[in-house]
Design an enzyme around this catalytic site. Structure first.
Site, PDB file in Angstrom:
ATOM      1  N   GLU A 209       0.848  -1.203   0.000  1.00 51.76           N
ATOM      2  CA  GLU A 209       0.000   0.000   0.000  1.00 51.76           C
ATOM      3  C   GLU A 209       0.885   1.255   0.000  1.00 51.76           C
ATOM      4  OE1 GLU A 209      -3.552  -0.235  -0.196  1.00 51.76           O
ATOM      5  OE2 GLU A 209      -3.224   1.847  -0.760  1.00 51.76           O
TER       6      GLU A 209
ATOM      7  N   GLU B 188       1.197   6.376  -7.101  1.00 55.90           N
ATOM      8  CA  GLU B 188       0.140   7.367  -7.369  1.00 55.90           C
ATOM      9  C   GLU B 188       0.708   8.790  -7.345  1.00 55.90           C
ATOM     10  OE1 GLU B 188      -3.635   4.932  -5.446  1.00 55.90           O
ATOM     11  OE2 GLU B 188      -3.092   6.867  -4.618  1.00 55.90           O
TER      12      GLU B 188
END
Ligand SMILES: Nc1ncnc2c1ncn2[C@@H]1O[C@H](COP(=O)(O)OP(=O)(O)OP(=O)(O)O)[C@@H](O)[C@H]1O
Length: 139
Positions: free
Chosen positions: A82, A89
């Site tokens: 994550e 991102e």
């Protein structure tokens, strides 16, 4: 930018002239990254809640050492992926704020990697938790 923040910048040019962060500062940057992922990613909070639930279940069911090892590895891998997803991102948003097929593929693949880890963790959790739950129910 204030002097304190400037001293924290380390880019390719700094590296060429041999400027290095201390180990303590490198750890501090890594901790900032983890904190950023927790603060900005809803999924990170979900992972934390599921990890706590697994720990409570493990204590309640008295699972064996191999079970704790498997659950711990899953938790670490999901958190790490994550964090990596958050990094991808951010990098994609930096280089491609506008719509781009490549940006879409990069983000979708990063999210897919987290999903693969999460599905694997659910399978591992089933292997670890189902037998003691069945035993508790008298099966
Ligand atoms: N620049 C872009 N170009 C094309 N598609 C994009 C772009 N940015 C985001 N997307 C699409 O929107 C989706 C969600 O992107 P976003 O940055 O909102 O991630 P997110 O919702 O935080 O994802 P996650 O739940 O994995 O953390 C991406 O998986 C991708 O399909």
């Amino acid at each position: 930018m204030g002097d304190g923040r400037k001293r924290f910048v380390r880019n390719a040019k700094d590296k060429q002239v041999g400027e290095r962060f201390s180990l303590g500062r490198a750890f501090s940057c890594a901790a900032c990254g983890i904190a950023h992922a927790f603060n900005t990613q809803r999924n990170m909070k979900i992972h934390l809640a599921v990890a706590l639930l697994a720990a409570i279940l493990g204590i309640a069911l008295g699972i064996e050492l191999w079970g704790w090892t498997a659950i711990a590895v899953c938790i670490v891998v999901v958190f790490a992926f994550e964090c990596m997803n958050t990094a991808i991102e951010a990098a994609v948003d930096l280089v491609s704020p506008a719509y781009s097929e490549l940006a879409k593929h990069a983000k979708d693949c990063a999210a897919g990697a987290v999903l693969v880890c999460a599905i694997g963790s659910v399978i591992v959790a089933a292997i670890v938790f189902v037998p003691p739950v069945m035993a508790l129910m008298g099966f």
